[in-house]
Design an enzyme around this catalytic site. Structure first.
Site, PDB file in Angstrom:
ATOM      1  N   ARG A 162       0.857  -1.190   0.000  1.00 52.57           N
ATOM      2  CA  ARG A 162       0.000   0.000   0.000  1.00 52.57           C
ATOM      3  C   ARG A 162       0.892   1.238   0.000  1.00 52.57           C
ATOM      4  NH1 ARG A 162      -4.497   1.389   4.560  1.00 52.57           N
ATOM      5  NH2 ARG A 162      -2.672   2.075   5.699  1.00 52.57           N
ATOM      6  N   SER A 187     -12.797  -4.103  -0.194  1.00 54.45           N
ATOM      7  CA  SER A 187     -13.206  -3.638   1.132  1.00 54.45           C
ATOM      8  C   SER A 187     -14.716  -3.441   1.176  1.00 54.45           C
ATOM      9  CB  SER A 187     -12.526  -2.307   1.467  1.00 54.45           C
ATOM     10  OG  SER A 187     -11.134  -2.467   1.624  1.00 54.45           O
ATOM     11  N   LYS A 196      -6.959   3.973   9.707  1.00 52.36           N
ATOM     12  CA  LYS A 196      -8.132   4.167   8.836  1.00 52.36           C
ATOM     13  C   LYS A 196      -9.036   5.201   9.502  1.00 52.36           C
ATOM     14  CE  LYS A 196     -10.150   1.337   6.107  1.00 52.36           C
ATOM     15  NZ  LYS A 196      -9.630   1.774   4.802  1.00 52.36           N
TER      16      LYS A 196
END
Length: 205
Positions: free
Chosen positions: A35, A104, A133
């Site tokens: 990521r 997701s 997050k």
């Protein structure tokens, strides 16, 4: 795919990305997602190619977050997309046969919609609130995981706020895998951190 590592450059605390990931794999991580939210495209591709070289001897798949172009350029094993990334239909059309797709899911509607897709897994995000997050409205919690397990036809990955003290309860609630970031990436000893998660999950005795 019991322990799924998601990288985060900002949480490495000065450690080398490739050494950290390899150590985590030695500790039991069986899938890795690269990521890179801040990297330029060329840097992202270079990191992906190098990480693929690290993982291939261990037989551990490399998943690229969000960027289908980077996954194709690096011959990664698949792509993970969020709800604001490229739509599933486009990802499916662009990726060659045999590449993995993870999605997701952040609401019950998204979980049910995902049943129409040919996915390798859905990721319940987040299970518990987490500083990595910050753009989510609700957390699923253990009851949410149990509900997803009861209605989803896909393997279930749990992500968000997962650590050795709660990992067993997450698997008991129906998760097939846990995706972890800081619990491994920020650890002084990533190999030991991965092994502890695996042990606490009930996989090792």
């Amino acid at each position: 795919m019991r322990i799924y590592l998601v990288t985060d450059e900002g949480l490495l605390l000065g450690k080398d990305l490739y050494r950290t990931v390899e150590a985590a794999v030695k500790g039991g991580v069986s899938m890795v997602q690269l990521r890179e939210k801040e990297s330029l495209t060329r840097e992202f591709i270079e990191r992906a190619i190098r990480l693929k070289e690290v993982l291939t001897p261990y037989g551990v798949p490399l998943i690229i977050n969000d960027r289908v172009d980077v996954a194709l350029a690096a011959n990664a094993d698949g792509v993970h997309v969020g709800q604001s990334d490229m739509p599933y239909e486009m990802v499916k059309r662009l990726l060659p046969e045999g590449k993995m797709i993870g999605l997701s899911v952040e609401s019950p509607e998204q979980v049910l919609e995902a049943n129409d897709y040919d996915l390798d897994y859905v990721a319940a995000s987040p299970v518990f609130s987490t500083t990595t997050k910050t753009n989510t409205i609700v957390e699923w919690g253990l009851d949410g995981l149990r509900w997803i397990r009861s209605v989803s036809r896909h393997p279930l990955v749990a992500i968000g706020g997962i650590h050795p003290d709660n990992v067993a309860s997450i698997f008991q609630a129906g998760a097939d895998s846990v995706a972890v970031i800081s619990a491994i990436v920020s650890a002084d000893d990533p190999e030991r951190a991965a092994r502890e998660l695996l042990e606490k999950s009930g996989e090792l005795h």
